[in-house]
Write a protein that holds these residues in place. Structure first.
Motif, PDB file in Angstrom:
ATOM      1  N   GLU A   1      -4.622  -0.089  -0.346  1.00  8.87           N
ATOM      2  CA  GLU A   1      -4.223  -1.331   0.345  1.00  8.87           C
ATOM      3  C   GLU A   1      -3.570  -1.067   1.697  1.00  8.87           C
ATOM      4  N   PHE A   2      -3.133   0.152   1.921  1.00  8.75           N
ATOM      5  CA  PHE A   2      -2.504   0.452   3.211  1.00  8.75           C
ATOM      6  C   PHE A   2      -3.527   0.413   4.343  1.00  8.75           C
TER       7      PHE A   2
ATOM      8  N   GLY B   1       0.777  -1.222   0.000  1.00  9.89           N
ATOM      9  CA  GLY B   1       0.000   0.000   0.000  1.00  9.89           C
ATOM     10  C   GLY B   1       0.812   1.277   0.000  1.00  9.89           C
ATOM     11  N   ILE B   2       2.124   1.185  -0.259  1.00 10.48           N
ATOM     12  CA  ILE B   2       2.972   2.380  -0.329  1.00 10.48           C
ATOM     13  C   ILE B   2       3.703   2.395  -1.660  1.00 10.48           C
ATOM     14  N   GLN B   3       3.549   3.478  -2.414  1.00 11.98           N
ATOM     15  CA  GLN B   3       4.343   3.672  -3.627  1.00 11.98           C
ATOM     16  C   GLN B   3       5.576   4.485  -3.271  1.00 11.98           C
ATOM     17  N   LEU B   4       6.734   3.907  -3.531  1.00 11.29           N
ATOM     18  CA  LEU B   4       8.002   4.560  -3.223  1.00 11.29           C
ATOM     19  C   LEU B   4       8.467   5.381  -4.429  1.00 11.29           C
TER      20      LEU B   4
ATOM     21  N   ALA C   1       1.174   1.457  11.768  1.00 14.78           N
ATOM     22  CA  ALA C   1      -0.100   2.148  11.490  1.00 14.78           C
ATOM     23  C   ALA C   1      -0.942   1.429  10.445  1.00 14.78           C
ATOM     24  N   ARG C   2      -0.344   0.567   9.652  1.00 14.91           N
ATOM     25  CA  ARG C   2      -1.098  -0.091   8.569  1.00 14.91           C
ATOM     26  C   ARG C   2      -2.158  -1.020   9.138  1.00 14.91           C
ATOM     27  N   ARG C   3      -3.317  -1.004   8.484  1.00 14.59           N
ATOM     28  CA  ARG C   3      -4.410  -1.892   8.899  1.00 14.59           C
ATOM     29  C   ARG C   3      -4.442  -3.136   8.028  1.00 14.59           C
TER      30      ARG C   3
END
Length: 373
Positions: free
Chosen positions: A294-295, A270-273, A371-373
């Motif tokens: 998705e994060f 869920g993270i785009q770098l 913090a991600r669910r």
């Protein structure tokens, strides 16, 4: 959270070399931008670093852009194409010269302007294009320059965030007719406030110097053009010289910080770098990320959680097609920029100072992972 436990987005990397350089300039009496040796030396050395023949130092990156647009002869009724995702300073350069900003939407990989959209936006009013090398990743300048040549457009590179970045082995700032750099406190190198226009065109350099310095003519107080007072001081230039001597080290540290973030965040869904295309050398002015569904949390929710733990963040820029005063301008064109709008709602950048150590980066990334669910 105590101040000493906070992790700021950026801290200037200033040492004894900078202090001594500024003191030496003060002792030489270089308190203005009208005389002394520090200013021309800084202009010459920075221009050479950027792969250009001429450098014209000014009061900020914002005034560098305004000066470059003015020197290009752009004015009322003209249109200037530019990256949609950028600091407002880019649009202000057109606005304060009476021209209209036309935003080019971002592409979703590097977040820079999408070159494939440029030609569809060109009209008979289009006079220039300002590509912004966002967060330190260079734009695809070969494509942009080819389009500009076909349509006889002036190219002004916005290099406020890309000191030392390259595209296909060539420095950002060396492609266009002019390029504009910022030396604000959070930039790759700093003069506190300050900026510079670089160019390889001797006639443009002369015009930039004239417009920077009130348009003084011969005799001195005879003025043929309405100009500006955008002079950098010798004290600032002295600081810039000391910073420029360390720029390779600063860039190495920026890339170290980015690599460490990539190591810790790369496996979190869920993270785009941030990207680095094969043709690019990214200087990672700021380490920016985009939060995907998705994060399990929104960008704003995550930013609030990090803030509670003393971790500062900053959002991406509000795109130019959404700025109220630009939308109210005569001649405004309503250009959809869905990618840039998504970056504005879902993207932010993390603490990115040169001096950020591995434990601090681990703390930031641990808070994000938790913090991600």
């Amino acid at each position: 959270m105590s101040a000493q436990n906070r992790i700021p987005v950026h801290e200037p990397d200033i040492g004894e070399d900078e202090i001594q350089s500024v003191l030496a300039a003060l002792r030489r009496g270089e308190i203005s931008g009208s005389f002394g040796k520090a200013l021309p030396e800084f202009e010459e050395r920075f221009a050479a670093f950027a792969g250009c023949k001429f450098g014209i130092a000014v009061t900020s990156g914002t005034t560098a852009l305004q000066l470059a647009v003015a020197a290009a002869g752009i004015g009322r009724g003209d249109e200037v194409l530019m990256s949609a995702s950028t600091n407002i300073a880019t649009s202000l350069a057109a606005y304060h010269n009476g021209a209209v900003s036309v935003p080019i939407d971002s592409e979703a990989v590097t977040w820079n302007l999408d070159p494939d959209l440029i030609e569809g936006l060109i009209t008979t009013k289009t006079k220039a294009i300002i590509p912004v090398h966002l967060f330190g990743h260079p734009c695809e300048m070969d494509k942009i320059m080819a389009i500009a040549r076909r349509h006889n457009l002036v190219v002004i590179e916005d290099c406020a965030e890309s000191h030392g970045a390259t595209w296909q082995g060539r420095m950002t700032g060396s492609f266009g007719d002019m390029a504009c750099f910022s030396f604000y406190a959070n930039k790759i190198i700093t003069t506190g406030e300050g900026g510079m226009v670089t160019t390889n065109d001797a006639a443009l350099a002369d015009k930039l110097r004239l417009l920077r310095n009130l348009g003084f003519g011969k005799p001195r107080f005879y003025h043929e053009v309405p100009a500006f007072n955008f002079r950098m001081t010798g004290m600032q230039a002295a600081l810039g010289l000391a910073q420029l001597a360390k720029i390779d080290h600063f860039i190495t540290e920026k890339r170290r910080v980015a690599a460490t973030y990539g190591e810790f965040l790369g496996n979190i869904p869920g993270i785009q770098l941030p990207a680095e295309l094969p043709e690019a050398f990214n200087v990672y002015w700021m380490y920016a990320i985009v939060i995907k569904p998705e994060f399990g949390r929104s960008r704003d929710e995550l930013a609030a959680i990090l803030s509670e733990q003393g971790i500062e963040t900053r959002t991406f820029f509000c795109p130019m097609n959404m700025q109220p005063f630009l939308r109210a301008q005569d001649g405004h064109r309503d250009i959809p920029c869905p990618v840039a709008e998504g970056l504005w709602s879902d993207g932010f950048y993390l603490p990115s100072g040169n001096q950020l150590d591995r434990p601090s980066i681990a703390r930031v990334c641990g808070a994000i992972a938790k913090a991600r669910r």
